[in-house]
Structures are given as structure tokens and as C-alpha cells.
Design an enzyme around this catalytic site. Structure first.
Site, PDB file in Angstrom:
ATOM      1  N   CYS A 110       1.781   1.105  -8.552  1.00 22.01           N
ATOM      2  CA  CYS A 110       2.986   1.564  -7.856  1.00 22.01           C
ATOM      3  C   CYS A 110       4.155   1.637  -8.831  1.00 22.01           C
ATOM      4  CB  CYS A 110       3.307   0.621  -6.708  1.00 22.01           C
ATOM      5  SG  CYS A 110       3.476  -1.089  -7.234  1.00 22.01           S
TER       6      CYS A 110
ATOM      7  N   GLY B 115       0.828  -1.202   0.000  1.00 21.96           N
ATOM      8  CA  GLY B 115       0.000   0.000   0.000  1.00 21.96           C
ATOM      9  C   GLY B 115       0.858   1.245   0.000  1.00 21.96           C
ATOM     10  N   SER B 116       0.289   2.329   0.520  1.00 23.73           N
ATOM     11  CA  SER B 116       0.970   3.620   0.417  1.00 23.73           C
ATOM     12  C   SER B 116       2.125   3.730   1.408  1.00 23.73           C
ATOM     13  CB  SER B 116      -0.043   4.735   0.686  1.00 23.73           C
ATOM     14  OG  SER B 116      -0.557   4.594   1.995  1.00 23.73           O
ATOM     15  N   THR B 117       3.049   4.610   1.081  1.00 21.55           N
ATOM     16  CA  THR B 117       4.204   4.836   1.954  1.00 21.55           C
ATOM     17  C   THR B 117       3.750   5.411   3.292  1.00 21.55           C
ATOM     18  OG1 THR B 117       5.626   5.085   0.026  1.00 21.55           O
ATOM     19  CG2 THR B 117       6.433   6.050   2.079  1.00 21.55           C
TER      20      THR B 117
ATOM     21  N   VAL C 163       0.883   4.911   5.015  1.00 20.60           N
ATOM     22  CA  VAL C 163       0.364   3.866   5.909  1.00 20.60           C
ATOM     23  C   VAL C 163       1.488   2.880   6.256  1.00 20.60           C
ATOM     24  CG1 VAL C 163      -1.290   1.970   6.135  1.00 20.60           C
ATOM     25  CG2 VAL C 163      -2.004   4.109   5.077  1.00 20.60           C
ATOM     26  N   GLY C 164       2.357   2.593   5.299  1.00 17.04           N
ATOM     27  CA  GLY C 164       3.484   1.684   5.551  1.00 17.04           C
ATOM     28  C   GLY C 164       4.348   2.179   6.705  1.00 17.04           C
TER      29      GLY C 164
ATOM     30  N   GLU D 282       5.561  -3.351   0.960  1.00 17.50           N
ATOM     31  CA  GLU D 282       5.678  -3.039  -0.477  1.00 17.50           C
ATOM     32  C   GLU D 282       4.945  -1.724  -0.674  1.00 17.50           C
ATOM     33  OE1 GLU D 282       7.239  -4.843  -2.663  1.00 17.50           O
ATOM     34  OE2 GLU D 282       7.299  -6.898  -1.921  1.00 17.50           O
TER      35      GLU D 282
HETATM   36  P1  NAD Z   1      -3.434   2.440   1.396  1.00 18.14           P
HETATM   37  O1  NAD Z   1      -2.090   2.505   2.033  1.00 18.14           O
HETATM   38  O2  NAD Z   1      -4.373   3.557   1.629  1.00 18.14           O
HETATM   39  O3  NAD Z   1      -4.207   1.111   1.899  1.00 18.14           O
HETATM   40  C1  NAD Z   1      -3.663  -0.172   1.740  1.00 18.14           C
HETATM   41  C2  NAD Z   1      -4.334  -1.114   2.728  1.00 18.14           C
HETATM   42  O4  NAD Z   1      -4.018  -0.730   4.072  1.00 18.14           O
HETATM   43  C3  NAD Z   1      -5.858  -1.126   2.647  1.00 18.14           C
HETATM   44  O5  NAD Z   1      -6.307  -2.444   2.846  1.00 18.14           O
HETATM   45  C4  NAD Z   1      -6.249  -0.226   3.811  1.00 18.14           C
HETATM   46  O6  NAD Z   1      -7.560  -0.467   4.291  1.00 18.14           O
HETATM   47  C5  NAD Z   1      -5.201  -0.583   4.843  1.00 18.14           C
HETATM   48  N1  NAD Z   1      -4.941   0.433   5.866  1.00 18.14           N
HETATM   49  C6  NAD Z   1      -5.146   1.778   5.769  1.00 18.14           C
HETATM   50  N2  NAD Z   1      -4.718   2.376   6.908  1.00 18.14           N
HETATM   51  C7  NAD Z   1      -4.235   1.392   7.714  1.00 18.14           C
HETATM   52  C8  NAD Z   1      -3.630   1.382   9.011  1.00 18.14           C
HETATM   53  N3  NAD Z   1      -3.449   2.516   9.703  1.00 18.14           N
HETATM   54  N4  NAD Z   1      -3.224   0.202   9.524  1.00 18.14           N
HETATM   55  C9  NAD Z   1      -3.365  -0.958   8.824  1.00 18.14           C
HETATM   56  N5  NAD Z   1      -3.946  -1.013   7.601  1.00 18.14           N
HETATM   57  C10 NAD Z   1      -4.365   0.150   7.048  1.00 18.14           C
HETATM   58  O7  NAD Z   1      -3.176   2.182  -0.152  1.00 18.14           O
HETATM   59  P2  NAD Z   1      -4.232   2.108  -1.352  1.00 18.14           P
HETATM   60  O8  NAD Z   1      -4.743   3.477  -1.628  1.00 18.14           O
HETATM   61  O9  NAD Z   1      -5.202   1.012  -1.103  1.00 18.14           O
HETATM   62  O10 NAD Z   1      -3.271   1.618  -2.554  1.00 18.14           O
HETATM   63  C11 NAD Z   1      -2.470   2.473  -3.304  1.00 18.14           C
HETATM   64  C12 NAD Z   1      -1.041   2.499  -2.768  1.00 18.14           C
HETATM   65  O11 NAD Z   1      -0.493   1.185  -2.777  1.00 18.14           O
HETATM   66  C13 NAD Z   1      -0.112   3.322  -3.644  1.00 18.14           C
HETATM   67  O12 NAD Z   1       0.721   4.127  -2.847  1.00 18.14           O
HETATM   68  C14 NAD Z   1       0.716   2.272  -4.385  1.00 18.14           C
HETATM   69  O13 NAD Z   1       1.963   2.717  -4.808  1.00 18.14           O
HETATM   70  C15 NAD Z   1       0.817   1.206  -3.355  1.00 18.14           C
HETATM   71  N6  NAD Z   1       1.109  -0.089  -3.996  1.00 18.14           N
HETATM   72  C16 NAD Z   1       2.366  -0.648  -3.852  1.00 18.14           C
HETATM   73  C17 NAD Z   1       2.675  -1.849  -4.501  1.00 18.14           C
HETATM   74  C18 NAD Z   1       4.052  -2.488  -4.384  1.00 18.14           C
HETATM   75  O14 NAD Z   1       4.181  -3.677  -4.662  1.00 18.14           O
HETATM   76  N7  NAD Z   1       5.092  -1.769  -3.997  1.00 18.14           N
HETATM   77  C19 NAD Z   1       1.713  -2.472  -5.301  1.00 18.14           C
HETATM   78  C20 NAD Z   1       0.463  -1.859  -5.437  1.00 18.14           C
HETATM   79  C21 NAD Z   1       0.174  -0.680  -4.771  1.00 18.14           C
END
Ligand code: NAD
Length: 486
Positions: A287, A231-233, A235-236, A253
Site C-alpha cells: 500500500c 485491504g483495498s479501498t 472493500v473498505g 487501513e
Molecule cells: P482486499 O480488500 O481484496 O481483501 C482484504 C481482506 O478483506 C481479505 O481478507 C479478503 O478476504 C477480505 N474481504 C474481501 N471482501 C470482503 C467483504 N466484502 N467483507 C469483508 N471482508 C472482505 O485486499 P487484498 O487484495 O487482500 O490486499 C491488497 C490491498 O490492501 C491493496 O489495496 C493495499 O493497498 C491494501 N493494503 C493497505 C495497507 C495499509 O496499511 N493501508 C497495508 C497493506 C495492504
């Protein structure tokens, strides 16, 4: 796969069955192009997380103790079920707002993940070590991590889930999946249906659709041994901080701001095709999209003309009904962000060569030049079909500009002299780099991942999965009585 009367309606999937969540919450899932209601998933509560964790922990011991042949057979069974699941393609198209080709890619890639994982299950799990102690038998062996929580995004919900689920299960772990609330069906409940069809034992694979609260509970739960987050940097970083304080294994990731470098000797038509695919594919919502095109002045005019023509020719609209080339931006929050990034850049002097407009969430593919390198459009991940182009003089300047970022996911270099293009590629600070091809690439056997702000932990794919989803254990056996001073 049942699409009209799905077993997963208003449900979560735990303990081998679909059932309503404890608090009875629901998540409405919309067709992203038409806004039509596509289905209703259950919205898990934290008490559902706790119950599912308990059942997963029990199931894990039995699952890991099975002969590998049985784990592999279940994974092959899921692959077969997916290949025959007629409704899956339509579900991905409508739930993610993508073209059919992207759905086909996700299905084929998920099948690839499953079949490679089935093979991973039969790999050796250790080695006999030399020892300096007479009579000692010493081995280094791999053991499962335990319960793996997978938290996934909405953009490639099936394959980004499967690239964790399949190898983790193959190696004797159990998996709890929390898909994005945008895509709880193709990213979760429809996957559970495949595992049910394949006869996976109860508790081995479970799905908890929900939002941040469910994700947070999974990260914090003491019995979750590992968190795999895509997911996003932003939240990561939060997850890394919580998991760090709990000393929990994590794999992150994250996002990217990927550079596509076009060298002076590039074939312009090829380069522009690569550029268009890298930035516009699935509305730029991956991503691994190219967020920065860095083009040598020698070919810049021709490149900009060619890229703009390609962008202008793409059709945008309802991908399910009208078979367009691009669909909508996933939601209003992402749309507003894309608009702001572009509008601020234009206010700062950037020029839009084509596109730049949107009708609701349908955003025209956009080519923009003269972008201030300090603007957010240049420094941040965009996640919309926008291609910012910078013109440079020579490869040195190109490398310097490409490396001027905290992200480190992927980059591409295009040039006719393959040796020279490869030399430039090797100087780019990203975990993945492609010569004469687009930035969006993924294969089940390749080590996929990022460095810097793009990732932390291991890699997904091939041998990297062994490292990712097992712990190493040193085990000794003394075959004779041992002697100590007391
Ligand atoms: P996001 O970070 O908003 O959410 C990802 C997941 O995390 C969702 O299931 C969400 O409900 C959950 N989440 C949100 N807040 C949380 C928290 N505080 N604690 C635990 N879980 C939480 O990302 P998104 O908008 O769903 O996806 C887009 C992002 O994902 C982009 O930044 C993209 O670059 C990244 N991405 C990375 C890869 C990779 O392999 N590097 C692949 C695809 C997408």
C-alpha cells in the site's frame, strides 16, 4: 513450527484447538513462484464464525480480568516462539512470493509489535479528574473494546495481522482473525500455532481462514465490537457502509497512490535508489509503494537513466529456488489488472523506457514516462513493479501534482537542502511523509495510517494503539449521600 506435518492442515483454529470447519471446506495454498501445493487450510463457514464469536465473548471477560503481567507474558512468549520458528521465513517466502529479506522484515517487525504490545499492557489506564461536585471521585479510564475482528490482506500477512492482534490483546480485548485466502498460513494458522505454544487461553485468539463471506459475517455479527480492516479501498468502503449502519467501531487501513517528489537539487543516484526501492520492492505490491514519481526537469533525464538502469539490473523469478530480486505478481487477477493499466497508458501515449513485459506472473520492473495524468495508471493504485514518472518545472508544480489525488497514505520528498525538502514535505496531503527516504516505511512505535481514500479511523502503532483498542469511560463515585429535587 512444524512445516512438514502441521497441526493446522485442513483446519481452522477456535476455542484453543485446530479442527476442521463445520462444513468441512478447504483452501489450497500454493507456492506463488512454482505453483506447487504448499498446504491446505480449513475454509470456515458462517456457522464457524458464530461459534467462534461466542467463545471469544466469554474468553474476553476472563482475559481482561487477568493481571496485566499475565497478558504481557503471553505476548512475550509468542515473540520468543516466533523468533525460534525456523519454518516461518520459508513459509512467507513461498506463500507470498517474496524475497527472504521481506520475510525477515516481517518476522522482525512482528516481534517488535509483540514486545511493544507487552509494554503497552503496563501503561496507566486512566486519570483522576478534577470535579465540581463535593464528595465525588471522578476518573477517566480506558476499558477494552471487547471482541476485535481483524480482516487482513495477503501482501504482509504476518505483520499486518500482528499489528492488530498484539496491541488489541495487550489491552484486554480478544481477537478473531480472518486472513486473506491467498495467505491463510503465515497470515493465520501458523500464528495460531505460536499462541498455542505460548499457552494463550482458549478463545482469546482465534483464526478463521475464509473468503468474503466470513469477512462479511464478522462485520455484521452483533457481538463483534470492532472491525479492524486492512485491504483495498473498494472493500473498505463496503465495510464502512455496513459497519456505519450498525454503529460499529471500525478502523480501515486502505490503499494508496503515493507520490515520490524529486526536487531540482536532489542527489540523483540517491533519488533513483529511493525511487527503485519505493516502486519495485516486493513487486510494488504494498500500500506504501510509490505509484507516481514527480521529478524536477533539472534532474529528470539523469533520474530516468539511473532509475531505468537499476530496474533493468533486477532479476525476476522464483524467489525461493533462484534467490532472485523480485518474485511473481500474487495472482492472475492482479496480473491482468497491471497489464491493463500499463497497456491503456501506452495506448494513450506513454513511453516504456525499460521493462513492460511479463512471462506469466513474472513482471519485469518497468519505468514509464509521458503518462496521461488522467489515465488509470496515474490515478489508481497499481500493485505491480511499475514506476510512472512525470516531469515538472519547480516545487510548486510538484506539490500541486502530488496532491491531485483522493488517496492520502504516504509521500516522500528527495532534495539536498533538507530544510527546503522538509517545507515541501509539510505541504503534501498524506498521513505519513518521509524526507530523503523511500515511501515504504513502518515501525511499531510510529502512527501508521491514511487519510482520504487511504483510511478511516485511527492509527496503528505506539500510543495510537491505546486510543485504537480501548474505549474511554467516565466513572464517578459519590462518597456522601446525594440530594435531588424528587
Ligand atoms: P482486499 O480488500 O481484496 O481483501 C482484504 C481482506 O478483506 C481479505 O481478507 C479478503 O478476504 C477480505 N474481504 C474481501 N471482501 C470482503 C467483504 N466484502 N467483507 C469483508 N471482508 C472482505 O485486499 P487484498 O487484495 O487482500 O490486499 C491488497 C490491498 O490492501 C491493496 O489495496 C493495499 O493497498 C491494501 N493494503 C493497505 C495497507 C495499509 O496499511 N493501508 C497495508 C497493506 C495492504
Amino acid at each position: 513450527m512444524a512445516t512438514h506435518n502441521p497441526p493446522w492442515s485442513k483446519a481452522i483454529y477456535t476455542d484453543g484447538r485446530f479442527h476442521p470447519p463445520a462444513a468441512g471446506g478447504t483452501l489450497q495454498v500454493r507456492d506463488k513462484s512454482s505453483g506447487e501445493l504448499l498446504g491446505v487450510a480449513g475454509d470456515a463457514a458462517t456457522s464457524d464464525v458464530d461459534a467462534a464469536v461466542a467463545s471469544s465473548v466469554t474468553a474476553q471477560r476472563a482475559w481482561a480480568a487477568l493481571p496485566y503481567t499475565e497478558r504481557a507474558a503471553i505476548l512475550r512468549g509468542v515473540a520468543t516462539a516466533l523468533e525460534h520458528a525456523d519454518g516461518f521465513r520459508e513459509l512467507i517466502v513461498r506463500e507470498t512470493g517474496s524475497i527472504a529479506g521481506k520475510a525477515d522484515y516481517e518476522i522482525a517487525s512482528a516481534v517488535g509489535e509483540l514486545t511493544e504490545a507487552a509494554a503497552l499492557a503496563s501503561r496507566p489506564v486512566g486519570e483522576v479528574l478534577q470535579t465540581g461536585h463535593p464528595g465525588r471521585f471522578s476518573v477517566g479510564e480506558r476499558v477494552p473494546v471487547g471482541l476485535v475482528a481483524a480482516i487482513t490482506p495477503w501482501n504482509f500477512p504476518l505483520v499486518l495481522g500482528m499489528r492488530v492482534i498484539a496491541p488489541a490483546l495487550a489491552l484486554g480485548n480478544t481477537v478473531l482473525l480472518k486472513p486473506s485466502p491467498e495467505t491463510p498460513l503465515s497470515g493465520g494458522l501458523a500464528i495460531a500455532e505460536l499462541f498455542e505454544q505460548a499457552g494463550a487461553p482458549a478463545g482469546v485468539f482465534q483464526v478463521l481462514p475464509g473468503g468474503e463471506e466470513v469477512g462479511r459475517r464478522l462485520v455484521e455479527h452483533p457481538d463483534v465490537a470492532m472491525v479492524h480492516f486492512t485491504g483495498s479501498t473498494t472493500v473498505g468502503r463496503q465495510i464502512a457502509s455496513t459497519a456505519g449502519s450498525l454503529l460499529k467501531k471500525t478502523s480501515l487501513e486502505l490503499g494508496g497512490n503515493n507520490a515520490l517528489v524529486v526536487l531540482a537539487d536532489a542527489d540523483v543516484d540517491q533519488a533513483a535508489m529511493i525511487g527503485a526501492w519505493s516502486s519495485f520492492h516486493y513487486q510494488g505490491q504494498t500500500c506504501i509503494s510509490a505509484g507516481r514519481h514527480i521529478v524536477d526537469r533539472a534532474v529528470a533525464d539523469a533520474y530516468l537513466r539511473n532509475l531505468s538502469e537499476r530496474a533493468a539490473a533486477i532479476t525476476v523469478g522464483d524467489t525461493f529456488r533462484d534467490r532472485t530480486g523480485l518474485g511473481p505478481i500474487i495472482n492472475d487477477v492482479q496480473l491482468a489488472r497491471a497489464r491493463r493499466l500499463l497497456d491503456e497508458a501506452v495506448a494513450g501515449g506513454a513511453r516504456v523506457l525499460t521493462g513492460g513485459t511479463n512471462k506469466g506472473r513474472f513482471f519485469r520492473p518497468t519505468v514509464v514516462v509521458d503518462v496521461d495524468p488522467a489515465s488509470a495508471l496515474w490515478t489508481e493504485e497499481i500493485f505491480a513493479p511499475i514506476a510512472p514518472v512525470a516531469v515538472v518545472d519547480g516545487a510548486e508544480q510538484a506539490v500541486e501534482l502530488a496532491n491531485d489525488t483522493r488517496y492520502g497514505l504516504v509521500s516522500s520528498v528527495v532534495g539536498s537542502d533538507i530544510h527546503r525538502a522538509t517545507e515541501v514535505a509539510r505541504r503534501l496531503n498524506s498521513a505519513m511523509v518521509h524526507v530523503n527516504d523511500a515511501t515504504p516505511q513502518d515501525e511499531p512505535l510510529a502512527p501508521f495510517g491514511g487519510i482520504g481514500h487511504s483510511g478511516l479511523g485511527g492509527r496503528a502503532g505506539g500510543d495510537a494503539n491505546l486510543e485504537e483498542f480501548t474505549e474511554r469511560r467516565w466513572r464517578t463515585v459519590a462518597s456522601e449521600p446525594v440530594h435531588y429535587p424528587y
